[in-house]
Motif scaffolding. Sequence first.
Motif, short mmCIF file in Angstrom:
data_model
loop_
_atom_site.label_atom_id
_atom_site.label_comp_id
_atom_site.label_asym_id
_atom_site.label_seq_id
_atom_site.Cartn_x
_atom_site.Cartn_y
_atom_site.Cartn_z
N SER A 177 0.82 -1.21 0.00
CA SER A 177 0.00 0.00 0.00
C SER A 177 0.86 1.26 0.00
CB SER A 177 -0.94 0.01 1.21
OG SER A 177 -1.92 -1.00 1.09
N LEU A 178 1.93 1.25 0.77
CA LEU A 178 2.82 2.42 0.78
C LEU A 178 3.54 2.56 -0.55
CD1 LEU A 178 4.31 2.43 4.39
CD2 LEU A 178 2.28 3.56 3.50
N GLY A 179 3.83 1.43 -1.20
CA GLY A 179 4.41 1.49 -2.54
C GLY A 179 3.45 2.13 -3.53
N ASN A 207 7.98 11.98 4.28
CA ASN A 207 7.31 11.67 3.02
C ASN A 207 7.31 10.15 2.85
OD1 ASN A 207 9.78 10.84 1.75
ND2 ASN A 207 10.27 12.98 1.30
N VAL A 208 6.63 9.66 1.83
CA VAL A 208 6.46 8.20 1.71
C VAL A 208 7.80 7.49 1.59
CG1 VAL A 208 5.12 6.40 0.58
CG2 VAL A 208 4.40 8.76 0.36
N GLU A 209 8.68 8.04 0.79
CA GLU A 209 9.99 7.41 0.60
C GLU A 209 10.76 7.34 1.90
OE1 GLU A 209 13.27 7.37 -3.00
OE2 GLU A 209 12.09 9.18 -2.64
N GLU A 210 10.69 8.41 2.69
CA GLU A 210 11.40 8.43 3.97
C GLU A 210 10.81 7.40 4.93
OE1 GLU A 210 12.70 13.17 4.02
OE2 GLU A 210 10.79 12.53 4.91
N VAL A 211 9.50 7.29 4.96
CA VAL A 211 8.85 6.33 5.85
C VAL A 211 9.21 4.91 5.45
CG1 VAL A 211 6.62 5.38 6.57
CG2 VAL A 211 6.97 7.86 6.54
N LEU A 212 9.21 4.62 4.15
CA LEU A 212 9.59 3.28 3.69
C LEU A 212 11.03 2.96 4.09
CD1 LEU A 212 7.94 3.28 0.14
CD2 LEU A 212 7.43 1.69 2.00
N SER A 213 11.89 3.96 4.02
CA SER A 213 13.29 3.77 4.41
C SER A 213 13.40 3.51 5.92
CB SER A 213 14.11 5.01 4.03
OG SER A 213 15.44 4.88 4.46
N GLN A 214 12.63 4.26 6.73
CA GLN A 214 12.64 4.08 8.19
C GLN A 214 12.13 2.69 8.58
OE1 GLN A 214 10.22 7.30 9.73
NE2 GLN A 214 11.35 8.81 8.54
N MET A 215 11.23 2.14 7.79
CA MET A 215 10.63 0.85 8.12
C MET A 215 11.51 -0.35 7.77
SD MET A 215 6.64 1.24 7.05
CE MET A 215 5.49 2.24 8.00
N GLN A 216 12.57 -0.11 7.01
CA GLN A 216 13.45 -1.21 6.62
C GLN A 216 13.98 -1.92 7.86
OE1 GLN A 216 14.26 -2.47 3.73
NE2 GLN A 216 13.47 -0.94 2.29
N GLY A 217 13.77 -3.23 7.93
CA GLY A 217 14.27 -4.02 9.05
C GLY A 217 13.41 -3.97 10.29
N GLU A 218 12.33 -3.19 10.27
CA GLU A 218 11.43 -3.09 11.43
C GLU A 218 10.40 -4.23 11.41
OE1 GLU A 218 11.38 -1.04 13.96
OE2 GLU A 218 12.86 0.46 13.37
N ASN A 219 9.91 -4.57 12.59
CA ASN A 219 8.82 -5.54 12.71
C ASN A 219 7.51 -4.82 12.36
OD1 ASN A 219 6.90 -7.40 13.40
ND2 ASN A 219 7.51 -7.60 15.54
N LEU A 220 6.87 -5.22 11.28
CA LEU A 220 5.68 -4.54 10.81
C LEU A 220 4.38 -5.17 11.31
CD1 LEU A 220 6.67 -3.80 7.09
CD2 LEU A 220 7.06 -2.41 9.14
N GLN A 221 4.50 -6.18 12.15
CA GLN A 221 3.29 -6.83 12.67
C GLN A 221 2.51 -5.87 13.57
OE1 GLN A 221 2.11 -9.90 11.75
NE2 GLN A 221 3.77 -9.62 10.26
N GLY A 222 1.19 -5.97 13.52
CA GLY A 222 0.35 -5.12 14.35
C GLY A 222 -0.67 -4.39 13.50
N GLU A 223 -1.62 -3.74 14.17
CA GLU A 223 -2.65 -2.97 13.48
C GLU A 223 -2.12 -1.58 13.18
OE1 GLU A 223 -5.52 -4.19 12.45
OE2 GLU A 223 -4.89 -6.13 13.24
N TRP A 224 -2.22 -1.18 11.90
CA TRP A 224 -1.67 0.09 11.44
C TRP A 224 -2.75 1.12 11.16
CZ3 TRP A 224 3.44 1.49 11.00
CH2 TRP A 224 4.37 0.47 11.18
N CYS A 225 -2.41 2.37 11.45
CA CYS A 225 -3.26 3.49 11.08
C CYS A 225 -2.38 4.49 10.32
CB CYS A 225 -3.86 4.15 12.32
SG CYS A 225 -5.29 5.20 11.95
#
Length: 278
Positions: A177-179, A207-225
């Motif tokens: 979705s972020l892509g 911005n979207v690109e920065e957020v995608l970069s910050q998320m690299q290697g993070e645990n993405l499990q959980g409910e997102w808003c």
Amino acid sequence: MLYLLPTPIGNLADITLHTLDILSKAEVFLCEDTRISKQLLSLLIQKNLLQPKDRDFYPFHTHNQDKFLCEISKDFFSQNVVFMSDAGMPCISDPGSALVNFARSNDIEFEIVLGGSAPTLAFAYSGFGDRGYVFDSFLPHKREERREKLRYWLRALGNENGVPLVCFESPHRLWESLGDLLEVDKDCKLFAIKEMTKKFQKSFFGNVEEVLSQMQGENLQGEWCLVIEFSKQTLQKTLSADEILEFPLPPKLKSKLLSKLTDISTKEWYERLIQEEK
């Protein structure tokens, strides 16, 4: 009487005194998921916030609500009936609206108790202003439908008077979705937060690109808003057919422009214009 109760979106301490008071008097529970509701009541009893009591539980969710309401009588609500969604406010991307409409249609007294709501909390965390927001629940599952929905909101909200969009997303589709958001509006501002009010709450901003970069290697499990502030789009000026008709242009060129704005062919427009000149 019917009560629609909010439940904590994560932290048990967010339960309200008003909700606890109604829970203590409740005789029947309609639950989005009876297992989750029973677990919540058990935790409240363990914390001495609620006394043990015999209660009846019925499942009430989007898959059975119509059948349930067709089979139930108005007298059912002469007792203290409580509806509980799994988390947050009922009717906000959760069941409950059918109950409200049923109560109105049958002159059943009801009350909706105020409580925490994930979209409101996420918007407050984002810092994207105080002019309000638009809430759109979950983004579509399919990629093309999701991109089209994002394009729609970009057109609707990407202006000086536009407000942010708040929506939910599953951890399984978050990356895709972020892509898609990057493809649709790479310059938008994004605040993404997961597991609000819980131990592993985590958020990302940029911005979207920065957020995608910050998320690299993070645990993405959980409910997102997600809270999205679309970039401001330059409004394109448009002309009407009447305005084009007034321009001092050759019939051939004018007919081509008019055919682009209408369902009438260039040839037919040309013939009309020539006839008018005569």
